[in-house]
Design a protein around this motif. Sequence first.
Motif, PDB file in Angstrom:
ATOM      1  N   LEU A 143       0.833  -1.207   0.000  1.00  0.00           N
ATOM      2  CA  LEU A 143       0.000   0.000   0.000  1.00  0.00           C
ATOM      3  C   LEU A 143       0.866   1.255   0.000  1.00  0.00           C
ATOM      4  O   LEU A 143       0.555   2.239  -0.686  1.00  0.00           O
ATOM      5  CB  LEU A 143      -0.935  -0.003   1.214  1.00  0.00           C
ATOM      6  N   ARG A 148      -0.989   4.511  -1.729  1.00  0.00           N
ATOM      7  CA  ARG A 148      -2.427   4.469  -1.401  1.00  0.00           C
ATOM      8  C   ARG A 148      -2.593   4.949   0.041  1.00  0.00           C
ATOM      9  O   ARG A 148      -2.870   4.188   0.969  1.00  0.00           O
ATOM     10  CB  ARG A 148      -2.962   3.059  -1.595  1.00  0.00           C
ATOM     11  N   ALA A 151      -5.907   4.368   2.140  1.00  0.00           N
ATOM     12  CA  ALA A 151      -6.018   3.060   2.791  1.00  0.00           C
ATOM     13  C   ALA A 151      -5.134   2.986   4.027  1.00  0.00           C
ATOM     14  O   ALA A 151      -5.549   2.483   5.080  1.00  0.00           O
ATOM     15  CB  ALA A 151      -5.636   1.956   1.807  1.00  0.00           C
ATOM     16  N   MET A 198      -7.961  -4.152   2.408  1.00  0.00           N
ATOM     17  CA  MET A 198      -7.619  -3.014   1.556  1.00  0.00           C
ATOM     18  C   MET A 198      -6.749  -3.412   0.363  1.00  0.00           C
ATOM     19  O   MET A 198      -6.872  -2.843  -0.724  1.00  0.00           O
ATOM     20  CB  MET A 198      -6.881  -1.944   2.369  1.00  0.00           C
ATOM     21  N   ASP A 199      -5.836  -4.365   0.535  1.00  0.00           N
ATOM     22  CA  ASP A 199      -4.936  -4.747  -0.546  1.00  0.00           C
ATOM     23  C   ASP A 199      -5.319  -6.123  -1.076  1.00  0.00           C
ATOM     24  O   ASP A 199      -5.409  -7.089  -0.315  1.00  0.00           O
ATOM     25  CB  ASP A 199      -3.480  -4.781  -0.051  1.00  0.00           C
TER      26      ASP A 199
END
Length: 497
Positions: A143, A148, A151, A198-199
């Motif tokens: 991330l 990102r 996130a 999230m990932d």
Amino acid sequence: MPNENARSPGLGNAAARGATLLGLSQAVKVVTMFASTVIVVRLLSPADYGVIAMVAPIASFILIFQSLGLGQAVVQRRDLTADQINAVFWFNIFASLAIALSFVALSPLVAMFYGDRRPGYVIAASGLTVVATGVSLLHVALLNRQMRFGALSAIDMTVAIVSFAATVLSALILRTYWALVIGPLVGAIAGSLLAWFMDPWRPSIRVRLQGARSLLRFGVDVTGFNLLNQLSRNIDNVLIAKVWGAVQLGLYDRSYRLMMFPLQTINQPLSRVMLPALSSVLTDPVRYRRMFLFAVRSLVFVTVPGALVAAACSEPLVVLLLGERWLGAAPIFFWLALAASVQSVSNATGWLFISSGQTRSMMNWGVASAIFAIGSIVIGLPWGATGVAAAYAASEVLRIPILYRWSTRNTSVNASDLYAVLLPSLAAGAAGAAVVWVLKERLEALPLIACGLVAAYTSSVAFHALSNEGRDMIARSAQMVRSILSRGRSSTMVAAS
């Protein structure tokens, strides 16, 4: 591959947005940290915090091997293969399990060393938190590599809020040091679950080590520096506990965390932004220098004046936040606040080492830095925790010339740039401290602190405005604040609709 958007043309805008998002999440962490401190510190005793502080240096030293610097390698490298990413994940898993088992094995020795069974119980239980964080180390690194930051901010805020709630609830029910173990464990579980959500990357059972050797070389150098850094930053806890006992260590630990938490809270998310951003512009020296100096100037603008005002207000601030029974922490806090006033730039030099790939040079600096730090702690130890804090502050100042020159070698940044960034904020903090010393006999704690901060940050704006770079930093920071406020109003209107 899940990394390419980190290299997009709008890098400056992405970095600015990332700093904004992570700044918001860190604001939540600061609020929950201080709220937890104010509430939990009144439910537990200095000895309870001392027990946790006995374990912290041992645990943090061993935990360096959990990642072996591979997280930074994932962020810094321009190209990564699927096999390399998968190998990093499984290394983190096996390392986490090995560390958890080593904590259990070490628990009797820890209890024997301190002559107290409580730290033995704590380090054994801490293995659960190690495993809970280990399963998401790679996902967080990916991330970060992808920039990102939304996130990452969500994960940070979730961990902060869940840890806060679990710690307070446990303290209310148990009234023992176990609350300080349970809270971080529950927060780590929540953060890891959210990171996996999230990932989208998922591991493969088939592990290939082709290409992993270069990542390991990078990671070994980073780990060597981290080992030396942890040794120099935690030997003070071990020696204070051994020579002076849990109460003195509890006072020292709370003082250290109270002062350093705001710095760490700002520096850690900014590092997440700066490492991928600087790594992306390494081939453009002018842009690299401009980006680095803007970030460091903004960092010291926020942190340094407040640190010096906090030092001047050490007694009323400690009583206000921790209560009367923690008054013995005030002189310790004073010296640590002085150390914090120069640490913002010192910590940021790590961005230069890592982003430019000079990890071996960073490890060599770690050797010199450890000699400075450990020597100062030994010198200050006969005078208790206050003596250690004073000697630590002196060592931070004395090593500045060496660090600035060492870290800027083979980069487009000069040592003189770092002095030019730091001095205006130091002068502004000194002005705020002078106001505090003039008014301290006339005002109560809150008005006194407020007057000091207003004087410090007003002076900081004035001093930075004397240079073109400082004016640019103020203008761009004001623009970012307006952008945040504008987004907040837009969100409110959407919610109302």
